[in-house]
Design an enzyme around this catalytic site. Structure first.
Site, short mmCIF file in Angstrom:
data_model
loop_
_atom_site.label_atom_id
_atom_site.label_comp_id
_atom_site.label_asym_id
_atom_site.label_seq_id
_atom_site.Cartn_x
_atom_site.Cartn_y
_atom_site.Cartn_z
N ASP A 73 0.85 -1.30 0.00
CA ASP A 73 -0.10 -0.02 -0.10
C ASP A 73 0.62 1.12 0.06
OD1 ASP A 73 -2.08 -1.76 0.30
OD2 ASP A 73 -2.49 -1.26 2.30
P1 NDP Z 1 0.88 -3.86 3.12
O1 NDP Z 1 -0.16 -4.45 4.27
O2 NDP Z 1 0.20 -3.01 2.26
O3 NDP Z 1 1.55 -5.15 2.22
C1 NDP Z 1 2.28 -6.10 2.74
C2 NDP Z 1 2.75 -6.81 1.63
O4 NDP Z 1 3.59 -7.86 2.18
C3 NDP Z 1 1.51 -7.67 1.12
O5 NDP Z 1 1.34 -7.62 0.18
C4 NDP Z 1 1.99 -9.26 1.20
O6 NDP Z 1 2.16 -9.76 -0.07
C5 NDP Z 1 3.69 -8.91 1.51
N1 NDP Z 1 4.12 -10.11 2.63
C6 NDP Z 1 3.53 -10.77 3.54
N2 NDP Z 1 4.01 -11.41 4.12
C7 NDP Z 1 5.40 -11.48 3.33
C8 NDP Z 1 6.66 -12.33 3.43
N3 NDP Z 1 6.65 -13.30 4.55
N4 NDP Z 1 7.42 -12.14 2.52
C9 NDP Z 1 7.42 -10.93 1.38
N5 NDP Z 1 6.13 -10.47 1.28
C10 NDP Z 1 5.24 -10.72 2.52
O7 NDP Z 1 2.07 -3.26 3.87
P2 NDP Z 1 2.58 -1.83 3.85
O8 NDP Z 1 3.66 -1.90 4.78
O9 NDP Z 1 3.07 -1.42 2.48
O10 NDP Z 1 1.40 -0.90 4.32
C11 NDP Z 1 1.21 -1.01 5.60
C12 NDP Z 1 -0.50 -0.86 5.51
O11 NDP Z 1 -0.87 -1.05 6.84
C13 NDP Z 1 -1.05 0.58 5.09
O12 NDP Z 1 -2.16 0.17 4.47
C14 NDP Z 1 -1.32 1.23 6.53
O13 NDP Z 1 -2.51 1.95 6.41
C15 NDP Z 1 -1.82 -0.06 7.22
N6 NDP Z 1 -1.70 0.29 8.86
C16 NDP Z 1 -0.45 0.42 9.27
C17 NDP Z 1 -0.54 0.91 10.68
C18 NDP Z 1 1.03 1.47 11.17
O14 NDP Z 1 0.59 1.86 12.30
N7 NDP Z 1 1.95 0.86 10.61
C19 NDP Z 1 -1.56 0.75 11.51
C20 NDP Z 1 -2.70 0.20 10.72
C21 NDP Z 1 -2.91 0.00 9.49
P3 NDP Z 1 1.93 -11.38 -0.28
O15 NDP Z 1 0.88 -12.07 0.36
O16 NDP Z 1 2.01 -11.65 -1.89
O17 NDP Z 1 3.53 -11.88 0.03
#
Ligand code: NDP
Length: 479
Positions: A406
Protein backbone atom coordinates in the site's frame (compact mmCIF):
# COMPACT_ATOMS: atom_id res chain seq x y z
CA UNK A 1 -7.42 15.31 54.58
CA UNK A 2 -5.20 14.75 51.56
CA UNK A 3 -1.66 14.32 52.87
CA UNK A 4 0.24 17.53 52.04
CA UNK A 5 3.43 16.80 50.06
CA UNK A 6 6.48 18.60 51.44
CA UNK A 7 8.42 21.10 49.36
CA UNK A 8 11.07 18.42 48.66
CA UNK A 9 8.39 16.11 47.26
CA UNK A 10 6.95 18.90 45.13
CA UNK A 11 10.43 19.53 43.71
CA UNK A 12 10.83 15.78 43.04
CA UNK A 13 7.49 15.79 41.18
CA UNK A 14 8.64 18.78 39.15
CA UNK A 15 11.96 17.09 38.24
CA UNK A 16 10.09 13.87 37.35
CA UNK A 17 7.75 15.84 35.07
CA UNK A 18 10.71 17.49 33.36
CA UNK A 19 12.30 14.05 32.86
CA UNK A 20 9.05 12.82 31.25
CA UNK A 21 9.04 15.76 28.85
CA UNK A 22 12.74 15.37 27.96
CA UNK A 23 12.22 11.60 27.55
CA UNK A 24 9.31 12.19 25.17
CA UNK A 25 11.37 14.68 23.18
CA UNK A 26 14.18 12.14 22.84
CA UNK A 27 11.70 9.51 21.66
CA UNK A 28 11.03 11.54 18.53
CA UNK A 29 14.33 10.46 16.94
CA UNK A 30 15.48 6.84 16.53
CA UNK A 31 19.02 7.90 17.44
CA UNK A 32 18.00 9.13 20.90
CA UNK A 33 14.93 6.95 21.55
CA UNK A 34 16.73 4.45 23.79
CA UNK A 35 18.05 7.27 26.01
CA UNK A 36 14.58 8.87 25.98
CA UNK A 37 13.14 5.66 27.39
CA UNK A 38 15.76 5.53 30.13
CA UNK A 39 15.23 9.19 31.05
CA UNK A 40 11.44 8.73 31.28
CA UNK A 41 11.94 5.55 33.34
CA UNK A 42 14.18 7.51 35.73
CA UNK A 43 11.41 10.11 36.01
CA UNK A 44 8.90 7.37 36.86
CA UNK A 45 11.16 5.89 39.56
CA UNK A 46 11.57 9.37 41.04
CA UNK A 47 7.79 10.02 40.96
CA UNK A 48 6.98 6.68 42.60
CA UNK A 49 9.70 7.20 45.23
CA UNK A 50 8.43 10.72 45.98
CA UNK A 51 4.84 9.46 46.36
CA UNK A 52 5.97 6.81 48.82
CA UNK A 53 7.74 9.55 50.78
CA UNK A 54 4.58 11.67 51.15
CA UNK A 55 3.91 12.08 54.90
CA UNK A 56 1.26 9.61 55.98
CA UNK A 57 1.88 7.09 53.22
CA UNK A 58 2.71 3.79 54.85
CA UNK A 59 5.08 1.55 52.91
CA UNK A 60 3.30 -1.66 53.85
CA UNK A 61 4.41 -5.21 52.96
CA UNK A 62 1.45 -5.38 50.56
CA UNK A 63 2.66 -2.29 48.74
CA UNK A 64 6.24 -3.57 48.52
CA UNK A 65 5.00 -6.95 47.25
CA UNK A 66 2.85 -5.29 44.58
CA UNK A 67 5.73 -3.09 43.39
CA UNK A 68 8.09 -6.10 43.29
CA UNK A 69 5.65 -8.38 41.44
CA UNK A 70 4.74 -5.60 38.97
CA UNK A 71 8.39 -4.68 38.42
CA UNK A 72 9.52 -8.28 37.82
CA UNK A 73 6.56 -8.98 35.50
CA UNK A 74 7.35 -5.78 33.55
CA UNK A 75 11.04 -6.61 33.10
CA UNK A 76 10.22 -10.20 32.11
CA UNK A 77 7.55 -9.11 29.60
CA UNK A 78 9.77 -6.42 28.05
CA UNK A 79 12.68 -8.84 27.65
CA UNK A 80 10.71 -11.76 26.28
CA UNK A 81 8.26 -10.02 23.93
CA UNK A 82 9.00 -10.40 20.22
CA UNK A 83 9.08 -7.24 18.13
CA UNK A 84 6.03 -8.37 16.13
CA UNK A 85 4.03 -8.77 19.37
CA UNK A 86 4.85 -5.22 20.50
CA UNK A 87 1.41 -3.73 19.65
CA UNK A 88 -0.27 -6.33 21.93
CA UNK A 89 2.21 -5.51 24.68
CA UNK A 90 1.46 -1.79 24.37
CA UNK A 91 -2.28 -2.56 24.44
CA UNK A 92 -1.89 -4.60 27.61
CA UNK A 93 0.26 -2.05 29.46
CA UNK A 94 -2.02 0.75 28.36
CA UNK A 95 -5.12 -1.14 29.48
CA UNK A 96 -3.61 -1.82 32.89
CA UNK A 97 -2.85 1.90 33.30
CA UNK A 98 -6.46 2.78 32.45
CA UNK A 99 -7.74 0.06 34.80
CA UNK A 100 -5.56 1.35 37.64
CA UNK A 101 -6.82 4.91 37.11
CA UNK A 102 -10.43 3.65 37.10
CA UNK A 103 -9.89 1.69 40.33
CA UNK A 104 -8.36 4.66 42.12
CA UNK A 105 -11.28 6.86 41.01
CA UNK A 106 -13.74 4.14 42.15
CA UNK A 107 -12.09 4.03 45.55
CA UNK A 108 -12.26 7.84 45.73
CA UNK A 109 -15.99 7.75 44.95
CA UNK A 110 -16.50 5.04 47.53
CA UNK A 111 -14.71 7.21 50.07
CA UNK A 112 -16.83 10.22 49.19
CA UNK A 113 -20.11 8.34 49.42
CA UNK A 114 -19.17 6.18 52.42
CA UNK A 115 -17.12 8.39 54.75
CA UNK A 116 -16.00 6.42 57.73
CA UNK A 117 -16.19 3.06 55.89
CA UNK A 118 -12.73 1.61 55.50
CA UNK A 119 -11.34 0.58 52.12
CA UNK A 120 -8.34 -1.70 52.24
CA UNK A 121 -6.60 -0.18 49.22
CA UNK A 122 -6.88 3.29 50.66
CA UNK A 123 -5.83 2.21 54.09
CA UNK A 124 -2.72 0.82 52.46
CA UNK A 125 -1.93 3.88 50.40
CA UNK A 126 -3.53 6.48 52.68
CA UNK A 127 -3.88 9.08 50.05
CA UNK A 128 -7.35 10.53 49.65
CA UNK A 129 -9.31 11.01 52.83
CA UNK A 130 -10.86 14.38 52.24
CA UNK A 131 -13.99 14.90 54.29
CA UNK A 132 -15.94 13.68 57.23
CA UNK A 133 -19.50 13.46 55.99
CA UNK A 134 -20.69 11.24 53.15
CA UNK A 135 -21.70 13.08 49.95
CA UNK A 136 -21.77 12.56 46.20
CA UNK A 137 -18.86 11.69 43.94
CA UNK A 138 -17.02 14.44 42.09
CA UNK A 139 -17.37 14.76 38.32
CA UNK A 140 -13.65 14.36 37.84
CA UNK A 141 -13.72 11.00 39.64
CA UNK A 142 -16.68 9.85 37.58
CA UNK A 143 -14.78 10.77 34.43
CA UNK A 144 -11.76 8.85 35.75
CA UNK A 145 -13.88 5.70 36.17
CA UNK A 146 -15.51 6.06 32.74
CA UNK A 147 -12.40 6.82 30.68
CA UNK A 148 -10.14 4.42 32.61
CA UNK A 149 -12.66 1.56 32.26
CA UNK A 150 -13.18 2.17 28.54
CA UNK A 151 -9.42 2.15 28.10
CA UNK A 152 -9.05 -1.05 30.14
CA UNK A 153 -11.74 -3.15 28.46
CA UNK A 154 -11.11 -1.67 24.99
CA UNK A 155 -7.39 -2.43 25.28
CA UNK A 156 -8.16 -5.97 26.46
CA UNK A 157 -10.26 -6.54 23.32
CA UNK A 158 -7.51 -4.97 21.16
CA UNK A 159 -4.98 -7.30 22.80
CA UNK A 160 -7.25 -10.30 22.15
CA UNK A 161 -7.68 -9.38 18.48
CA UNK A 162 -3.96 -8.90 17.91
CA UNK A 163 -3.05 -12.04 19.85
CA UNK A 164 -5.62 -14.08 17.89
CA UNK A 165 -7.53 -14.97 21.06
CA UNK A 166 -10.69 -13.42 19.59
CA UNK A 167 -11.64 -12.97 15.95
CA UNK A 168 -9.83 -10.04 14.36
CA UNK A 169 -12.84 -9.46 12.10
CA UNK A 170 -15.01 -6.41 12.65
CA UNK A 171 -17.99 -7.73 14.63
CA UNK A 172 -20.87 -5.38 13.99
CA UNK A 173 -24.57 -5.35 13.16
CA UNK A 174 -27.75 -3.43 13.78
CA UNK A 175 -27.99 -5.04 17.23
CA UNK A 176 -24.82 -3.27 18.39
CA UNK A 177 -26.62 0.09 18.05
CA UNK A 178 -29.31 -1.01 20.51
CA UNK A 179 -26.75 -2.46 22.90
CA UNK A 180 -24.69 0.75 22.74
CA UNK A 181 -27.78 2.91 23.35
CA UNK A 182 -28.71 0.80 26.40
CA UNK A 183 -25.16 1.05 27.74
CA UNK A 184 -25.05 4.84 27.29
CA UNK A 185 -28.39 5.24 29.10
CA UNK A 186 -27.20 3.00 31.96
CA UNK A 187 -23.96 5.02 32.27
CA UNK A 188 -25.77 8.39 32.26
CA UNK A 189 -28.42 7.36 34.81
CA UNK A 190 -26.08 5.54 37.21
CA UNK A 191 -23.48 8.33 36.82
CA UNK A 192 -26.04 11.03 37.71
CA UNK A 193 -27.21 8.98 40.72
CA UNK A 194 -23.61 8.44 41.89
CA UNK A 195 -23.03 12.21 41.63
CA UNK A 196 -25.92 12.67 44.05
CA UNK A 197 -24.44 10.14 46.46
CA UNK A 198 -25.66 6.72 47.43
CA UNK A 199 -25.00 3.01 47.52
CA UNK A 200 -22.53 0.68 45.87
CA UNK A 201 -25.17 -0.56 43.38
CA UNK A 202 -25.08 2.72 41.45
CA UNK A 203 -21.31 2.75 41.27
CA UNK A 204 -21.27 -0.93 40.23
CA UNK A 205 -23.73 -0.28 37.36
CA UNK A 206 -21.67 2.75 36.30
CA UNK A 207 -18.43 0.71 36.36
CA UNK A 208 -19.86 -2.28 34.49
CA UNK A 209 -21.52 0.05 31.95
CA UNK A 210 -18.20 1.82 31.34
CA UNK A 211 -16.39 -1.50 30.88
CA UNK A 212 -19.07 -2.70 28.45
CA UNK A 213 -18.79 0.57 26.52
CA UNK A 214 -15.06 -0.13 25.94
CA UNK A 215 -15.83 -3.63 24.69
CA UNK A 216 -18.53 -2.50 22.27
CA UNK A 217 -16.40 0.39 21.07
CA UNK A 218 -13.58 -1.92 19.89
CA UNK A 219 -15.26 -5.14 18.69
CA UNK A 220 -16.71 -3.50 15.54
CA UNK A 221 -13.17 -2.55 14.42
CA UNK A 222 -11.04 -4.87 12.25
CA UNK A 223 -7.83 -6.32 13.75
CA UNK A 224 -5.48 -4.51 11.36
CA UNK A 225 -6.74 -1.13 12.61
CA UNK A 226 -5.89 -2.02 16.20
CA UNK A 227 -2.67 0.09 16.33
CA UNK A 228 -4.73 3.24 15.71
CA UNK A 229 -7.28 2.13 18.31
CA UNK A 230 -4.52 1.40 20.82
CA UNK A 231 -3.06 4.85 20.25
CA UNK A 232 -6.52 6.38 20.84
CA UNK A 233 -7.05 4.29 23.99
CA UNK A 234 -3.58 5.36 25.08
CA UNK A 235 -4.75 8.96 25.02
CA UNK A 236 -7.83 7.90 27.05
CA UNK A 237 -5.57 6.34 29.68
CA UNK A 238 -3.63 9.61 29.88
CA UNK A 239 -6.86 11.53 30.47
CA UNK A 240 -8.02 9.01 33.08
CA UNK A 241 -4.65 9.31 34.86
CA UNK A 242 -4.86 13.13 34.73
CA UNK A 243 -8.35 13.14 36.25
CA UNK A 244 -7.10 10.75 38.94
CA UNK A 245 -4.27 13.24 39.52
CA UNK A 246 -6.87 15.99 40.11
CA UNK A 247 -8.82 13.73 42.48
CA UNK A 248 -5.66 12.86 44.43
CA UNK A 249 -4.19 16.35 44.09
CA UNK A 250 -1.04 14.78 42.68
CA UNK A 251 0.68 17.14 40.26
CA UNK A 252 3.07 14.56 38.80
CA UNK A 253 0.08 12.42 37.86
CA UNK A 254 -1.73 15.40 36.32
CA UNK A 255 1.31 16.31 34.21
CA UNK A 256 2.23 12.77 33.16
CA UNK A 257 -1.42 11.93 32.39
CA UNK A 258 -1.74 15.06 30.27
CA UNK A 259 1.48 14.21 28.42
CA UNK A 260 0.23 10.70 27.67
CA UNK A 261 -3.18 12.05 26.64
CA UNK A 262 -1.67 14.67 24.33
CA UNK A 263 0.93 12.39 22.75
CA UNK A 264 -1.64 9.61 22.23
CA UNK A 265 -3.98 12.09 20.54
CA UNK A 266 -1.19 13.45 18.32
CA UNK A 267 -0.05 9.95 17.36
CA UNK A 268 -3.64 8.94 16.51
CA UNK A 269 -3.95 12.04 14.32
CA UNK A 270 -0.60 11.43 12.60
CA UNK A 271 -1.49 7.80 11.85
CA UNK A 272 -4.89 8.75 10.44
CA UNK A 273 -3.26 11.48 8.35
CA UNK A 274 -0.58 9.12 7.01
CA UNK A 275 -3.35 6.71 5.96
CA UNK A 276 -5.50 9.58 4.68
CA UNK A 277 -8.41 8.35 6.77
CA UNK A 278 -10.52 10.08 9.35
CA UNK A 279 -10.71 8.73 12.88
CA UNK A 280 -14.43 8.12 12.27
CA UNK A 281 -13.49 5.95 9.27
CA UNK A 282 -11.11 3.91 11.42
CA UNK A 283 -13.67 3.50 14.20
CA UNK A 284 -16.83 2.87 12.21
CA UNK A 285 -16.00 1.75 8.65
CA UNK A 286 -14.68 -1.79 9.27
CA UNK A 287 -11.85 -0.94 6.83
CA UNK A 288 -9.43 -3.74 5.92
CA UNK A 289 -11.68 -6.27 7.61
CA UNK A 290 -12.36 -8.21 4.48
CA UNK A 291 -8.75 -8.29 3.35
CA UNK A 292 -9.89 -10.05 0.25
CA UNK A 293 -8.87 -8.77 -3.12
CA UNK A 294 -12.33 -9.26 -4.51
CA UNK A 295 -12.77 -7.99 -8.04
CA UNK A 296 -9.47 -6.11 -7.95
CA UNK A 297 -7.64 -9.29 -7.04
CA UNK A 298 -9.28 -11.24 -9.83
CA UNK A 299 -8.25 -8.58 -12.31
CA UNK A 300 -4.74 -8.60 -10.89
CA UNK A 301 -4.32 -12.31 -11.54
CA UNK A 302 -5.30 -11.85 -15.18
CA UNK A 303 -2.79 -9.07 -15.99
CA UNK A 304 0.77 -9.98 -16.99
CA UNK A 305 3.72 -8.91 -14.84
CA UNK A 306 7.46 -9.03 -15.47
CA UNK A 307 9.17 -11.61 -13.26
CA UNK A 308 12.81 -11.67 -12.25
CA UNK A 309 14.86 -14.35 -10.46
CA UNK A 310 17.36 -13.75 -7.63
CA UNK A 311 20.36 -14.22 -9.93
CA UNK A 312 19.14 -11.61 -12.44
CA UNK A 313 18.29 -9.27 -9.59
CA UNK A 314 21.85 -9.69 -8.25
CA UNK A 315 23.32 -8.87 -11.69
CA UNK A 316 21.17 -5.74 -11.93
CA UNK A 317 22.07 -4.62 -8.39
CA UNK A 318 25.77 -5.15 -8.99
CA UNK A 319 25.68 -2.62 -11.82
CA UNK A 320 23.96 0.34 -10.17
CA UNK A 321 25.11 3.44 -8.35
CA UNK A 322 22.12 4.22 -6.21
CA UNK A 323 19.50 2.12 -4.40
CA UNK A 324 16.53 2.98 -2.22
CA UNK A 325 15.17 0.15 -0.10
CA UNK A 326 11.46 0.40 0.75
CA UNK A 327 10.62 -1.97 3.60
CA UNK A 328 7.05 -2.88 4.53
CA UNK A 329 4.91 -5.26 6.51
CA UNK A 330 6.22 -8.34 4.62
CA UNK A 331 9.77 -7.62 5.81
CA UNK A 332 8.47 -7.65 9.40
CA UNK A 333 6.52 -10.89 8.91
CA UNK A 334 9.51 -12.61 7.30
CA UNK A 335 11.94 -11.12 9.86
CA UNK A 336 14.13 -10.25 6.89
CA UNK A 337 15.73 -7.13 8.39
CA UNK A 338 19.12 -8.77 9.09
CA UNK A 339 19.37 -10.21 5.57
CA UNK A 340 18.33 -6.81 4.16
CA UNK A 341 21.07 -5.05 6.10
CA UNK A 342 23.62 -7.60 4.93
CA UNK A 343 22.56 -7.01 1.32
CA UNK A 344 22.71 -3.24 1.80
CA UNK A 345 26.17 -3.46 3.40
CA UNK A 346 27.50 -5.58 0.56
CA UNK A 347 26.19 -3.17 -2.07
CA UNK A 348 27.49 -0.15 -0.12
CA UNK A 349 30.87 -1.91 -0.01
CA UNK A 350 30.72 -2.12 -3.80
CA UNK A 351 30.21 1.66 -3.93
CA UNK A 352 26.41 1.79 -4.25
CA UNK A 353 24.70 4.70 -2.48
CA UNK A 354 22.15 2.84 -0.30
CA UNK A 355 19.27 4.55 1.50
CA UNK A 356 16.10 3.34 3.21
CA UNK A 357 12.72 5.02 2.64
CA UNK A 358 10.51 4.85 5.72
CA UNK A 359 6.78 5.42 5.33
CA UNK A 360 5.10 6.52 8.59
CA UNK A 361 2.51 3.69 8.44
CA UNK A 362 4.58 0.96 6.80
CA UNK A 363 4.02 -2.28 8.71
CA UNK A 364 1.39 -2.51 11.38
CA UNK A 365 2.48 -0.16 14.15
CA UNK A 366 4.00 3.31 14.34
CA UNK A 367 7.77 3.16 13.93
CA UNK A 368 7.57 -0.54 12.93
CA UNK A 369 10.28 -0.26 10.27
CA UNK A 370 12.52 1.94 12.44
CA UNK A 371 12.39 -0.63 15.23
CA UNK A 372 13.21 -3.56 12.94
CA UNK A 373 16.03 -1.78 11.14
CA UNK A 374 17.48 -0.53 14.44
CA UNK A 375 17.42 -4.13 15.67
CA UNK A 376 19.48 -5.06 12.61
CA UNK A 377 21.90 -2.19 13.36
CA UNK A 378 21.13 -0.22 10.21
CA UNK A 379 22.73 3.21 10.71
CA UNK A 380 20.14 5.94 11.37
CA UNK A 381 21.89 8.13 8.81
CA UNK A 382 20.62 5.75 6.08
CA UNK A 383 16.96 6.14 7.09
CA UNK A 384 14.90 8.83 5.37
CA UNK A 385 11.28 9.72 5.85
CA UNK A 386 8.74 10.28 3.12
CA UNK A 387 9.29 14.00 2.55
CA UNK A 388 13.07 13.67 2.49
CA UNK A 389 13.30 10.67 0.17
CA UNK A 390 10.50 11.23 -2.35
CA UNK A 391 12.40 13.82 -4.44
CA UNK A 392 15.32 11.31 -4.64
CA UNK A 393 13.47 8.44 -6.37
CA UNK A 394 13.53 10.21 -9.76
CA UNK A 395 17.33 10.01 -9.93
CA UNK A 396 17.79 6.61 -8.30
CA UNK A 397 18.71 3.49 -10.28
CA UNK A 398 16.69 0.93 -8.34
CA UNK A 399 13.90 1.03 -5.76
CA UNK A 400 13.92 -2.32 -3.94
CA UNK A 401 10.48 -2.81 -2.37
CA UNK A 402 10.59 -5.53 0.29
CA UNK A 403 7.17 -6.71 1.50
CA UNK A 404 5.60 -3.27 1.07
CA UNK A 405 2.47 -2.74 -0.96
CA UNK A 406 0.00 0.00 0.00
CA UNK A 407 2.76 2.47 0.87
CA UNK A 408 4.03 2.38 -2.75
CA UNK A 409 0.64 2.14 -4.49
CA UNK A 410 0.43 4.96 -7.10
CA UNK A 411 -3.38 4.61 -7.11
CA UNK A 412 -3.23 6.78 -4.00
CA UNK A 413 -2.09 9.64 -6.29
CA UNK A 414 -4.28 9.06 -9.32
CA UNK A 415 -7.37 6.92 -8.66
CA UNK A 416 -10.04 9.03 -6.98
CA UNK A 417 -12.17 5.90 -6.49
CA UNK A 418 -9.43 4.09 -4.57
CA UNK A 419 -9.94 3.68 -0.81
CA UNK A 420 -6.39 4.93 -0.31
CA UNK A 421 -6.76 7.95 -2.62
CA UNK A 422 -4.92 10.89 -1.08
CA UNK A 423 -2.71 8.79 1.18
CA UNK A 424 0.88 10.05 0.86
CA UNK A 425 2.99 7.28 -0.71
CA UNK A 426 6.65 6.61 -1.42
CA UNK A 427 7.36 7.36 -5.10
CA UNK A 428 9.06 4.01 -5.84
CA UNK A 429 7.46 4.06 -9.31
CA UNK A 430 9.64 7.03 -10.25
CA UNK A 431 12.94 5.14 -9.91
CA UNK A 432 14.66 3.88 -13.09
CA UNK A 433 13.83 0.30 -12.08
CA UNK A 434 11.69 -1.13 -9.35
CA UNK A 435 12.23 -4.62 -7.90
CA UNK A 436 9.36 -5.85 -5.74
CA UNK A 437 9.84 -8.77 -3.36
CA UNK A 438 6.63 -10.44 -2.19
CA UNK A 439 5.19 -13.92 -2.26
CA UNK A 440 2.28 -13.50 -4.66
CA UNK A 441 0.00 -10.96 -6.30
CA UNK A 442 -2.07 -10.76 -3.13
CA UNK A 443 -3.03 -7.30 -1.94
CA UNK A 444 -1.85 -5.65 1.25
CA UNK A 445 -3.77 -4.20 4.18
CA UNK A 446 -6.12 -2.05 2.08
CA UNK A 447 -7.13 -5.11 0.02
CA UNK A 448 -6.62 -3.42 -3.35
CA UNK A 449 -4.61 -4.05 -6.49
CA UNK A 450 -1.35 -2.15 -7.06
CA UNK A 451 -0.81 -0.68 -10.57
CA UNK A 452 2.92 -0.43 -9.84
CA UNK A 453 3.25 -4.19 -10.43
CA UNK A 454 2.29 -3.83 -14.10
CA UNK A 455 4.61 -0.94 -14.95
CA UNK A 456 7.22 -1.81 -17.61
CA UNK A 457 10.01 -0.74 -15.24
CA UNK A 458 8.81 -3.02 -12.46
CA UNK A 459 10.18 -6.52 -11.86
CA UNK A 460 8.48 -8.95 -9.47
CA UNK A 461 10.75 -11.21 -7.43
CA UNK A 462 8.31 -13.68 -5.90
CA UNK A 463 9.17 -15.35 -2.59
CA UNK A 464 9.34 -14.92 1.14
CA UNK A 465 11.24 -11.69 1.86
CA UNK A 466 13.97 -13.32 3.95
CA UNK A 467 14.47 -16.23 1.54
CA UNK A 468 14.47 -14.01 -1.55
CA UNK A 469 16.89 -11.43 -0.11
CA UNK A 470 19.20 -14.23 1.06
CA UNK A 471 19.18 -15.76 -2.43
CA UNK A 472 20.03 -12.38 -4.01
CA UNK A 473 22.82 -12.00 -1.47
CA UNK A 474 24.24 -15.44 -2.30
CA UNK A 475 24.02 -14.74 -6.02
CA UNK A 476 25.85 -11.42 -5.48
CA UNK A 477 28.65 -13.22 -3.65
CA UNK A 478 29.07 -15.53 -6.63
CA UNK A 479 29.50 -12.65 -9.11
P1 NDP B 1 0.81 -3.93 3.14
O1 NDP B 1 -0.05 -4.55 4.15
O2 NDP B 1 0.19 -2.95 2.20
O3 NDP B 1 1.50 -5.03 2.23
C1 NDP B 1 2.33 -5.97 2.76
C2 NDP B 1 2.71 -6.93 1.66
O4 NDP B 1 3.68 -7.80 2.22
C3 NDP B 1 1.57 -7.80 1.18
O5 NDP B 1 1.11 -7.41 -0.08
C4 NDP B 1 2.13 -9.23 1.18
O6 NDP B 1 2.04 -9.77 -0.12
C5 NDP B 1 3.60 -9.03 1.55
N1 NDP B 1 4.09 -10.06 2.45
C6 NDP B 1 3.48 -10.60 3.52
N2 NDP B 1 4.25 -11.53 4.08
C7 NDP B 1 5.39 -11.57 3.34
C8 NDP B 1 6.56 -12.33 3.42
N3 NDP B 1 6.75 -13.26 4.36
N4 NDP B 1 7.54 -12.11 2.50
C9 NDP B 1 7.35 -11.19 1.53
N5 NDP B 1 6.26 -10.45 1.41
C10 NDP B 1 5.28 -10.63 2.32
O7 NDP B 1 2.02 -3.30 3.92
P2 NDP B 1 2.67 -1.85 3.85
O8 NDP B 1 3.75 -1.88 4.87
O9 NDP B 1 2.99 -1.47 2.45
O10 NDP B 1 1.52 -0.88 4.30
C11 NDP B 1 1.00 -0.89 5.62
C12 NDP B 1 -0.50 -0.84 5.59
O11 NDP B 1 -0.98 -1.06 6.91
C13 NDP B 1 -1.03 0.50 5.13
O12 NDP B 1 -2.22 0.33 4.38
C14 NDP B 1 -1.36 1.19 6.46
O13 NDP B 1 -2.37 2.17 6.30
C15 NDP B 1 -1.84 0.02 7.28
N6 NDP B 1 -1.73 0.24 8.72
C16 NDP B 1 -0.55 0.61 9.27
C17 NDP B 1 -0.44 0.86 10.63
C18 NDP B 1 0.84 1.31 11.24
O14 NDP B 1 0.81 1.83 12.34
N7 NDP B 1 1.97 1.12 10.57
C19 NDP B 1 -1.61 0.72 11.51
C20 NDP B 1 -2.80 0.27 10.84
C21 NDP B 1 -2.83 0.06 9.48
P3 NDP B 1 2.10 -11.36 -0.34
O15 NDP B 1 1.03 -11.94 0.51
O16 NDP B 1 1.88 -11.54 -1.80
O17 NDP B 1 3.47 -11.80 0.08
Amino acid sequence: MVPEPTIGIQVAYLVASILFIVGLKFLSSPRHARNGNLIAAAGMILAVGATLAVPGVRVSPLLVTCVAVGGIAGVWAARSVSITAMPQMVAMLNGLGGGAAALVSCAGIWRATHAGVSVTLFQTLRVTVRHDAPHGASLVELLGVLIGSVSFSGSAIAWGKLQGVISEKAIAGAWTRFVNAAIVIAILVSGAMTLEGGGPGRLAVYLVGSLAFGVFMVIPIGGADMPVVISLLNSFTGLAAASTGFALDNRALIISGTLVGASGTLLTRLMCKAMNRSLANVLFAGFGAAHAAGAAGAKAAAKPVREIGPEDAAVLLSNIRSLIIVPGYGMAVAQAQHAVRELADMLAHKGVDVRYAIHPVAGRMPGHMNVLLAEANVPYTQLFDLDQINPEFGHTDVALVIGANDVVNPAARTDTASPIYGMPILDADKAQHCIIIKRSMNPGFAGIDNPLYYEPRTMMLFGDAKGAVTKVLEALKML
